[in-house]
Design a protein around this motif. Sequence first.
Motif, PDB file in Angstrom:
ATOM      1  N   ARG A  58       0.866  16.590  -6.979  1.00 57.89           N
ATOM      2  CA  ARG A  58       1.513  15.366  -7.454  1.00 57.89           C
ATOM      3  C   ARG A  58       1.535  14.388  -6.286  1.00 57.89           C
ATOM      4  N   TYR A  59       1.093  13.164  -6.537  1.00 56.13           N
ATOM      5  CA  TYR A  59       1.033  12.149  -5.494  1.00 56.13           C
ATOM      6  C   TYR A  59       2.299  11.304  -5.520  1.00 56.13           C
ATOM      7  N   TYR A  60       2.659  10.731  -4.371  1.00 60.04           N
ATOM      8  CA  TYR A  60       3.941  10.026  -4.257  1.00 60.04           C
ATOM      9  C   TYR A  60       3.916   9.068  -3.062  1.00 60.04           C
ATOM     10  N   GLY A  61       4.874   8.171  -3.065  1.00 61.88           N
ATOM     11  CA  GLY A  61       5.128   7.300  -1.923  1.00 61.88           C
ATOM     12  C   GLY A  61       6.529   6.727  -2.041  1.00 61.88           C
ATOM     13  N   ALA A  62       7.186   6.551  -0.900  1.00 64.54           N
ATOM     14  CA  ALA A  62       8.524   5.942  -0.857  1.00 64.54           C
ATOM     15  C   ALA A  62       8.522   4.907   0.258  1.00 64.54           C
ATOM     16  N   PHE A  63       9.013   3.705  -0.049  1.00 66.90           N
ATOM     17  CA  PHE A  63       8.893   2.579   0.858  1.00 66.90           C
ATOM     18  C   PHE A  63      10.177   1.754   0.855  1.00 66.90           C
ATOM     19  N   THR A  64      10.481   1.123   1.996  1.00 69.22           N
ATOM     20  CA  THR A  64      11.667   0.270   2.101  1.00 69.22           C
ATOM     21  C   THR A  64      11.327  -1.006   2.869  1.00 69.22           C
ATOM     22  N   SER A  65      12.246  -1.959   2.802  1.00 75.49           N
ATOM     23  CA  SER A  65      12.122  -3.203   3.565  1.00 75.49           C
ATOM     24  C   SER A  65      13.355  -3.393   4.435  1.00 75.49           C
ATOM     25  N   ASN A  66      13.112  -3.746   5.675  1.00 72.33           N
ATOM     26  CA  ASN A  66      14.182  -3.970   6.642  1.00 72.33           C
ATOM     27  C   ASN A  66      14.311  -5.441   7.019  1.00 72.33           C
ATOM     28  N   VAL A  67      14.025  -6.321   6.076  1.00 76.07           N
ATOM     29  CA  VAL A  67      14.197  -7.759   6.278  1.00 76.07           C
ATOM     30  C   VAL A  67      14.762  -8.378   5.007  1.00 76.07           C
ATOM     31  N   THR A  68      15.480  -9.469   5.166  1.00 81.59           N
ATOM     32  CA  THR A  68      15.925 -10.251   4.019  1.00 81.59           C
ATOM     33  C   THR A  68      14.759 -11.104   3.552  1.00 81.59           C
ATOM     34  N   GLN A  69      14.514 -11.104   2.253  1.00 81.26           N
ATOM     35  CA  GLN A  69      13.407 -11.856   1.666  1.00 81.26           C
ATOM     36  C   GLN A  69      13.967 -13.097   0.980  1.00 81.26           C
ATOM     37  N   THR A  70      13.574 -14.254   1.475  1.00 77.86           N
ATOM     38  CA  THR A  70      14.159 -15.516   1.019  1.00 77.86           C
ATOM     39  C   THR A  70      13.296 -16.190  -0.048  1.00 77.86           C
ATOM     40  N   ASN A  71      13.837 -17.250  -0.608  1.00 78.02           N
ATOM     41  CA  ASN A  71      13.187 -18.023  -1.670  1.00 78.02           C
ATOM     42  C   ASN A  71      13.162 -19.502  -1.256  1.00 78.02           C
ATOM     43  N   PRO A  72      12.332 -19.868  -0.268  1.00 76.22           N
ATOM     44  CA  PRO A  72      12.357 -21.231   0.258  1.00 76.22           C
ATOM     45  C   PRO A  72      11.901 -22.298  -0.728  1.00 76.22           C
ATOM     46  N   VAL A  73      11.109 -21.913  -1.731  1.00 77.27           N
ATOM     47  CA  VAL A  73      10.641 -22.853  -2.744  1.00 77.27           C
ATOM     48  C   VAL A  73      10.966 -22.262  -4.118  1.00 77.27           C
ATOM     49  N   ALA A  74      11.650 -23.038  -4.936  1.00 79.39           N
ATOM     50  CA  ALA A  74      12.061 -22.574  -6.262  1.00 79.39           C
ATOM     51  C   ALA A  74      10.859 -22.362  -7.180  1.00 79.39           C
ATOM     52  N   ASN A  75      11.028 -21.434  -8.121  1.00 81.35           N
ATOM     53  CA  ASN A  75      10.065 -21.204  -9.204  1.00 81.35           C
ATOM     54  C   ASN A  75       8.657 -20.845  -8.732  1.00 81.35           C
ATOM     55  N   VAL A  76       8.573 -20.061  -7.672  1.00 84.30           N
ATOM     56  CA  VAL A  76       7.287 -19.569  -7.175  1.00 84.30           C
ATOM     57  C   VAL A  76       7.285 -18.053  -7.328  1.00 84.30           C
ATOM     58  N   ALA A  77       6.192 -17.502  -7.853  1.00 88.13           N
ATOM     59  CA  ALA A  77       6.084 -16.041  -7.982  1.00 88.13           C
ATOM     60  C   ALA A  77       5.846 -15.451  -6.601  1.00 88.13           C
ATOM     61  N   ARG A  78       6.702 -14.499  -6.212  1.00 88.89           N
ATOM     62  CA  ARG A  78       6.605 -13.814  -4.926  1.00 88.89           C
ATOM     63  C   ARG A  78       6.589 -12.314  -5.173  1.00 88.89           C
ATOM     64  N   ALA A  79       5.928 -11.600  -4.284  1.00 88.81           N
ATOM     65  CA  ALA A  79       5.935 -10.141  -4.366  1.00 88.81           C
ATOM     66  C   ALA A  79       6.984  -9.607  -3.398  1.00 88.81           C
ATOM     67  N   PHE A  80       7.777  -8.626  -3.853  1.00 90.98           N
ATOM     68  CA  PHE A  80       8.656  -7.919  -2.922  1.00 90.98           C
ATOM     69  C   PHE A  80       7.783  -7.353  -1.802  1.00 90.98           C
ATOM     70  N   SER A  81       8.284  -7.414  -0.587  1.00 93.90           N
ATOM     71  CA  SER A  81       7.527  -6.836   0.524  1.00 93.90           C
ATOM     72  C   SER A  81       8.289  -5.647   1.097  1.00 93.90           C
ATOM     73  N   ALA A  82       7.527  -4.707   1.618  1.00 90.85           N
ATOM     74  CA  ALA A  82       8.084  -3.535   2.278  1.00 90.85           C
ATOM     75  C   ALA A  82       7.477  -3.461   3.674  1.00 90.85           C
TER      76      ALA A  82
END
Length: 165
Positions: free
Chosen positions: A15-39
């Motif tokens: 069985r394959y797997y992965g676990a990932f986290t992000s250690n930064v705050t991800q901001t929204n500097p421009v409204a209504n833009v599609a962004r990907a969560f980053s890790a």
Amino acid sequence: GSSGTSGTSPTGTTRYYGAFTSNVTQTNPVANVARAFSADTTEYSGGVILSANTRFVVQNAGVYNIQFSAQLQQLNNADSAISIWFRKSGTDIPRSNTELSIDKNQGGASKLVAAWNIVESFTANQYIEIMWSSPDTGMEILWQTAGTGPTRPVTPSIIVTVTQV
């Protein structure tokens, strides 16, 4: 199994797997833009890897359960909304969007946790991204330092797990 020196059978299913986290705050500097969560941290990986900080790459074909949690924070004392959905190899997955709102009556710097999952079929080397958008530039995905009184660990802005089912 009973074969082999370890007592496990070589005929078992991997069985394959992965676990990932992000250690930064991800901001929204421009409204209504599609962004990907980053890790930025790979906690565990066996056949699922992180690429370009936003792509969770499945290296082996199969059906996978993608789970996440994200700590949302709305900095303005106003009603605020956020949409979160899944994108596979550059294409939005139909019927995967969810919209959340934080009511201004909760006060400024209000927090909310978004957490859900989706099951999806992948061919080798396809990837999943978790997308978000908000009309409010005060919406962010919050990372927090370790706490004291009582001592508690860091709060990642996101936690993502990908497991083969």
